[in-house]
Design a protein around this motif. Structure first.
Motif, short mmCIF file in Angstrom:
data_model
loop_
_atom_site.label_atom_id
_atom_site.label_comp_id
_atom_site.label_asym_id
_atom_site.label_seq_id
_atom_site.Cartn_x
_atom_site.Cartn_y
_atom_site.Cartn_z
N TYR A 394 0.87 -1.41 0.09
CA TYR A 394 0.00 -0.03 0.05
C TYR A 394 0.74 1.34 0.16
CZ TYR A 394 -4.30 -2.60 0.52
OH TYR A 394 -5.33 -3.48 0.30
N LEU A 395 2.00 1.32 0.57
CA LEU A 395 3.11 2.46 0.34
C LEU A 395 3.42 2.30 -1.02
CD1 LEU A 395 5.38 1.75 3.46
CD2 LEU A 395 4.00 3.65 3.21
N TRP A 396 3.66 1.57 -1.60
CA TRP A 396 4.06 1.66 -3.06
C TRP A 396 2.66 2.28 -3.97
CZ3 TRP A 396 7.28 -3.41 -2.85
CH2 TRP A 396 8.46 -2.94 -2.36
N LEU A 397 1.59 1.89 -3.63
CA LEU A 397 0.25 2.03 -4.25
C LEU A 397 -0.09 3.55 -3.93
CD1 LEU A 397 -1.62 -1.24 -4.14
CD2 LEU A 397 -0.70 -0.13 -6.16
N GLY A 398 0.71 4.13 -2.93
CA GLY A 398 0.12 5.28 -2.33
C GLY A 398 -0.90 5.79 -1.57
N ASP A 399 -1.28 4.41 -0.96
CA ASP A 399 -2.31 4.23 -0.11
C ASP A 399 -1.82 4.31 1.48
OD1 ASP A 399 -4.79 3.88 1.45
OD2 ASP A 399 -5.73 2.30 0.34
N ASN A 400 -1.59 5.48 1.90
CA ASN A 400 -0.71 5.75 3.13
C ASN A 400 -1.51 5.37 4.38
OD1 ASN A 400 1.71 6.74 1.98
ND2 ASN A 400 0.61 8.50 1.59
N ASP A 401 -2.87 5.37 4.37
CA ASP A 401 -3.74 5.18 5.38
C ASP A 401 -3.89 3.72 5.48
OD1 ASP A 401 -4.66 7.74 6.32
OD2 ASP A 401 -5.96 7.93 4.70
N SER A 402 -4.14 2.99 4.40
CA SER A 402 -4.17 1.45 4.47
C SER A 402 -2.63 1.13 5.02
CB SER A 402 -4.45 0.89 3.04
OG SER A 402 -5.98 1.21 2.73
N ALA A 403 -1.54 1.55 4.50
CA ALA A 403 -0.23 1.16 4.65
C ALA A 403 0.00 1.34 6.31
CB ALA A 403 0.80 2.04 3.98
N LYS A 404 -0.32 2.28 6.86
CA LYS A 404 -0.34 2.65 8.21
C LYS A 404 -1.21 1.60 9.13
CE LYS A 404 -1.10 6.17 12.02
NZ LYS A 404 -2.05 5.26 12.63
N ALA A 405 -2.26 1.33 8.94
CA ALA A 405 -3.22 0.45 9.47
C ALA A 405 -2.58 -0.96 9.34
CB ALA A 405 -4.61 0.42 8.96
N HIS A 406 -2.06 -1.42 8.39
CA HIS A 406 -1.46 -3.03 8.11
C HIS A 406 -0.08 -2.78 8.89
CE1 HIS A 406 -4.38 -3.33 4.95
NE2 HIS A 406 -4.33 -4.62 5.17
N ALA A 407 0.73 -1.68 8.77
CA ALA A 407 1.89 -1.76 9.12
C ALA A 407 1.82 -1.66 11.04
CB ALA A 407 2.87 -0.57 9.34
N ASP A 408 0.82 -1.23 11.59
CA ASP A 408 0.39 -1.27 12.78
C ASP A 408 0.14 -2.60 13.66
OD1 ASP A 408 0.53 1.16 14.34
OD2 ASP A 408 -1.14 2.20 13.67
N GLN A 409 -0.67 -3.26 12.36
CA GLN A 409 -0.99 -4.76 12.87
C GLN A 409 0.04 -5.77 12.71
OE1 GLN A 409 -4.95 -5.89 10.85
NE2 GLN A 409 -5.00 -3.90 10.36
N ALA A 410 0.81 -5.35 11.95
CA ALA A 410 2.15 -6.21 11.60
C ALA A 410 3.24 -6.11 12.85
CB ALA A 410 3.01 -5.99 10.35
N LEU A 411 3.20 -4.87 13.39
CA LEU A 411 3.95 -4.49 14.44
C LEU A 411 3.53 -5.40 15.87
CD1 LEU A 411 6.55 -3.22 15.72
CD2 LEU A 411 5.13 -1.04 15.96
N SER A 412 2.15 -5.23 15.81
CA SER A 412 1.54 -5.82 16.97
C SER A 412 1.48 -7.29 16.98
CB SER A 412 -0.04 -5.39 17.17
OG SER A 412 -0.04 -4.13 17.26
N ALA A 413 1.38 -8.07 15.51
CA ALA A 413 1.81 -9.34 15.63
C ALA A 413 3.17 -10.05 15.80
CB ALA A 413 1.25 -9.81 14.07
N ILE A 414 4.22 -9.28 15.45
CA ILE A 414 5.56 -9.70 15.66
C ILE A 414 5.86 -9.52 17.21
CG2 ILE A 414 6.87 -7.68 15.30
CD1 ILE A 414 7.52 -11.47 14.19
N GLU A 415 5.37 -8.31 17.88
CA GLU A 415 5.64 -8.22 19.14
C GLU A 415 4.95 -9.16 20.20
OE1 GLU A 415 5.34 -3.83 19.65
OE2 GLU A 415 7.29 -3.58 19.25
N SER A 416 3.82 -9.83 19.68
CA SER A 416 3.19 -10.75 20.68
C SER A 416 3.38 -12.19 20.32
CB SER A 416 1.53 -10.34 20.17
OG SER A 416 1.10 -10.75 18.78
N ALA A 417 4.42 -12.19 19.53
CA ALA A 417 4.95 -13.62 19.17
C ALA A 417 5.55 -14.10 20.31
CB ALA A 417 5.40 -13.70 17.97
#
Length: 499
Positions: A394-417
Motif C-alpha cells: 500500500y505504500l507503493w500504491l500511495g494508499d498511506n492510510d491502509s499502509a499505516k493500518a497494516h504496519a500497525d497490525q504487523a508490529l503488534s503481530a510480531i511483538e506478541s509472538a
C-alpha cells in the motif's frame, strides 16, 4: 492399486536413477527389463509421460505436421518385427522416430525393437548375458487397462526369450547364471554401501535450525562462513558412497543450505552470488521432489530483482513457485503475499489486492499448527508476513492510510509472538513501514521516532538499511530542520558506512 503401484514404482525408479546420474537410456533399459515393454514404450515410461502427453509434446514441437494422437503412439509402440498384417500396430517412419528420439533425448536406434543377428558374424566374440530382471507386473499386478496400453502379453513373453541361454550347453548356462547371481549380490551390496555415517542427517538438521536462528541474531559474514562450510561438506558426501535414500536427503539439505546462503549473500550485498545459490537451491529441491523447498527457492529468486531494480524479472519466479508449491504449505502464503508486493511495485493495484486476498484465503485454510520452516509454528510469523507485505504494497500504491493500518497490525503481530519468534529485524521492518506512512501523512516526529527504534533493532541488516534509506530520504527532503529527523539521518549514515 495395481496401475497406480506400477506408476509409483517407475516414478521412484526414475527419480532415484536421475539423482544418481543415470541417463534416460539407462532408465529405459531398466524399465524395459522390468515391465517387459517395447523400447519405445520404455522411453516414454522412463520420462513419466502418458501417450497423450507425448502426442501433445510432438504436436507442440512440430505444429505444421498432421496432429498425432495417443492412438498413433499406441500403434507405434505395439509394433514389433513379425507383426501380422491387419494388426493395429504400425511401423512408423524414420522422421517420426527421429522426432521421438529428440523428445526422449536418445538415439533413434534406441527406440527400435528387433533381434540381434551380430552373432552370425564369425569375427564377433561371444559374450555372456544375464537374465532379464523380474517383472514388476508379476510382483504387484497390473490393471487390464495398463496391460492393454503397454502391449500384448504374448509379445512381452517372446521378448524375454534369451537366445544364448536357450542354445548354450548346460554347463555354459550354469556359469552364466552363477555370474549373474554374483553380480546381483554385488549390486545389492553397493546399493547399501555408504560413507555418510550414522547421525549425519540429524546433525545437518540441527545445523540448519541453528543457522536459521543465527540469521537474525549474528553477523551475516560469520553465519555465511559456517553455512558455506557445511554446504561444501554436503557436496563431498554426495560425491562419495551413499545410498539412494541418503542421496535424496542430502539433496534436500544441500538445497536448504543454498537457500540460507542466498539470503546471506543478498544481505552481504552480492546479488549475483545470491541468485546463483537460489538457482542451485531450486534445482536440488526439484530433483529431490521437495515442492515446498522449491517454493522457498522461488521466494528469494523473486526477491533478488526487487532489490536490484529489475522488478519485471521478479514476477516469473514467484508465479513458478506458486504453481509448484501445494496450497497446504505455509510458503504458499508467503509467495502470494510476495506476488502482491511485486504487483504493487509495478503499480497494479487490482492484481496486488487479488494476491493479498488469495494469500489470506490460503492462510485461513492452513491447520492450526504447522511448521513454517523447521521447528517454529507458522501462525504468528505468517500473520506478520501477510500484514508487513500488505503495508509495503500500500505504500507503493500511495494508499498511506491502509499502509499505516497494516504496519500497525504487523508490529503488534510480531511483538506478541513467542520469544523465539520475536525477531528484531521483523519488528524493525514493520516500524519503518509505519514510519514511512506517518511521514507521508504529515507526522514527521513520530515517523522519526519509529525510524530510530527500527535502526536500534536491526541496524546491521543490509536489506533493512535499504528500506530505511527510503525513510531517511522522505524525511530529510521535507523536514530537514527537525531535530528527530537530523538524529535519524546521522544514525542512518553511520550504520550504512559500517556495513
Amino acid at each position: 492399486m495395481a496401475g497406480r503401484s506400477l506408476k509409483g514404482e517407475v516414478d521412484e525408479l526414475r527419480r532415484n536413477m536421475r539423482e544418481a546420474g543415470y541417463t534416460w537410456r539407462d532408465i529405459a533399459q531398466v524399465v524395459r527389463d522390468r515391465c517387459r515393454v517395447t523400447p519405445m514404450t520404455a522411453f516414454r515410461l522412463a520420462h513419466g509421460w502418458t501417450q497423450e502427453e507425448v502426442a501433445d509434446r510432438y504436436n507442440d514441437a512440430w505444429p505444421s505436421e498432421s496432429p498425432k494422437t495417443y492412438k498413433h503412439l499406441s500403434a507405434w509402440e505395439n509394433w514389433r518385427p513379425g507383426t501380422p498384417p491387419g494388426s493395429t500396430a504400425r511401423l512408423t517412419s524414420y522422421q517420426n522416430l527421429d522426432r521421438l528420439a529428440q523428445l526422449y533425448q536418445c538415439a533413434v536406434v534406441d527406440l527400435l525393437d528387433g533381434a540381434d543377428y551380430s552373432d552370425r558374424d564369425a569375427n564377433v566374440r561371444p559374450t555372456l548375458v544375464t537374465p532379464a530382471a523380474a517383472s514388476m507386473h508379476n510382483k504387484i499386478g497390473v490393471s487390464s487397462d495398463l496391460m492393454a496400453e503397454e502391449g500384448d502379453r504374448t509379445n512381452r513373453r517372446d521378448a524375454l526369450k534369451l537366445s544364448l541361454v536357450g542354445a548354450a550347453a548346460p554347463e555354459v548356462v550354469r556359469r552364466v547364471l552363477a555370474d549373474a547371481a554374483d553380480e546381483a549380490m554385488e549390486f545389492t551390496r553397493l546399493s547399501g554401501a555408504s560413507g555418510v555415517g550414522a547421525g549425519t542427517m540429524d546433525h545437518l538438521q540441527s545445523v540448519l535450525i541453528d543457522l536459521d536462528q543465527a540469521f537474525y541474531r549474528q553477523p551475516h559474514s560469520a553465519v555465511f562462513r559456517v553455512a558455506r562450510a557445511y554446504r561444501r561438506r554436503v557436496h563431498t558426501l554426495l560425491k562419495g558412497p551413499r545410498t539412494l535414500r541418503e542421496a535424496r536427503e542430502l539433496y534436500v539439505y544441500a538445497a536448504w543450505l543454498d537457500e540460507e546462503l542466498a539470503w546471506l549473500a543478498l544481505n552481504l550485498g552480492d546479488a549475483r552470488a545470491a541468485e546463483a545459490y537460489a538457482i542451485d537451491c531450486y534445482e536440488h529441491a526439484d530433483q529431490a521432489g521437495h515442492a515446498e523447498l522449491c517454493g522457498w527457492a522461488a521466494d528469494i529468486l523473486s526477491t533478488i530483482p526487487m532489490y536490484g531494480g529489475s522488478v519485471n524479472r521478479a514476477i516469473m519466479p514467484v508465479r513458478k513457485g506458486i504453481l509448484k508449491t501445494p496450497s497446504t504449505s505455509p510458503i504458499a502464503v508467503r509467495l502470494r503475499a510476495n506476488a502482491a508486493r511485486i504487483h504493487a511495485r509495478l503499480g497494479q493495484r487490482d492484481e496486488c489486492e487479488e494476491m493479498l486476498r488469495q494469500a489470506r484465503e490460503v492462510y485461513d485454510r492452513l491447520p492450526s499448527e504447522v511448521p513454517l520452516r523447521f521447528t517454529a509454528d507458522a501462525g504468528p510469523v505468517l500473520e506478520y508476513t501477510l500484514l508487513d507485505y500488505a503495508a509495503r504494497s500500500y505504500l507503493w500504491l500511495g494508499d498511506n492510510d491502509s499502509a499505516k493500518a497494516h504496519a500497525d497490525q504487523a508490529l503488534s503481530a510480531i511483538e506478541s509472538a513467542a520469544p523465539e519468534q520475536r525477531w528484531p529485524t521483523k519488528a524493525a521492518s514493520a516500524r519503518i513501514d509505519l514510519a514511512l506512512a506517518l511521514a507521508k501523512l504529515g507526522e514527521p516526529e513520530e515517523a522519526a521516532a519509529h525510524g530510530q527504534k527500527a535502526l536500534a533493532l536491526g541496524g546491521g541488516y543490509r536489506l533493512l538499511l535499504t528500506h530505511a534509506g527510503q525513510l531517511d530520504k522522505a524525511l530529510t527532503s521535507q523536514y530537514p530542520d527537525l531535530s528527530g529527523v537530523r538524529e535519524l539521518h546521522e544514525r542512518y549514515q553511520k550504520l550504512t558506512q559500517a556495513v
